[in-house]
Design a protein around this motif. Structure first.
Motif: not given
Ligand code: ZN
Length: 236
Positions: A52-53, A57-61, A168-173
């Motif tokens: 997921l991370l 992260l790849a999607g964000l970049l 991103l934070l909502a899914i990994v935290l």
């Protein structure tokens, strides 16, 4: 030359600040929707936090760089055509100052000034800074405030990144069991906020903009979650 066509003729500092704000809200909205769709889709296929991370992260970049590049290209093109229009205007002012003075007079008169006052105003504007007067009245641009393509690129990159960080934070935290509900709630709430903001900034009705925006995000997550679940089930 041509009549002023775009709204920037009526813009000014407030208008351009509003445009920047709207672009920022739209960029953040893009970051939220595309990253939420991505991570929710991956969550449909796997429980692995590192997957997921990585995907998020790849999607964000990828998204933020794509936004920056797109913005750079589009603002550069706009700037090129504004520079070309200014160069033409400069040439016309040098080669046919009388015709240009008549043109400026006509433009001012068409905005409601009497011929005499328009002529007087045109003469004064021409004496002070002819190019600037023609740029503003005729082309609707301010030669000192052309949009910088790098600023626009950075701004949209930043706006997308801020938006993308939320899903991103909502899914990994959160723990595995709470991931999806937490992400869906955060994303829909954030989309209600960006929908409200962009409607307010564009003087549109938020009661119509909010449901549209929230529905778009919900649909994106539903589609990618269904696709992820199918792929996950097929791979298992
Ligand atoms: Zn002119």
């Amino acid at each position: 030359m041509t009549e002023p066509t775009h709204d920037e003729a009526h813009g000014g500092a407030l208008g351009s600040r509003l445009n920047w704000l709207r672009a920022a809200v739209l960029g953040a909205n893009d970051g939220i929707v595309s990253t939420a769709g991505l991570v929710v889709g991956v969550a449909g296929a796997t429980e692995s936090r590192s997957a997921l991370l990585t995907a998020g992260l790849a999607g964000l970049l990828a998204g933020s760089m794509s936004m920056a590049a797109g913005e750079y290209v589009s603002v550069s093109t706009q700037r090129d055509s504004e520079m070309a229009a200014l160069a033409l205007e400069r040439r016309e002012l040098r080669d046919q100052p009388e015709a240009e003075l008549r043109e400026l007079t006509d433009l001012l008169a068409s905005r409601g000034l009497s011929r005499e006052v328009a002529r007087e105003a045109a003469e004064q504007l021409t004496a002070r800074d002819a190019l600037r007067a023609h740029a503003r009245v005729e082309l609707g641009i301010d030669p000192d405030e052309l949009t910088n393509p790098w600023h626009a690129a950075w701004a949209s990159c930043l706006a997308f990144t801020v938006g993308a960080l939320l899903p991103l934070l909502a899914i990994v935290l959160p723990p595995a069991g709470a991931r999806l509900p937490v992400t869906v709630c955060c994303v829909l709430a954030a989309l209600a906020f960006t929908g409200w903001s962009s409607a307010r900034l564009g003087s549109a009705d938020p009661r119509r903009a909010i449901p549209r925006n929230v529905a778009g995000g919900a649909l994106a997550m539903a589609v990618t979650y269904a696709a992820g679940s199918l792929l996950g089930a097929a791979g298992a």
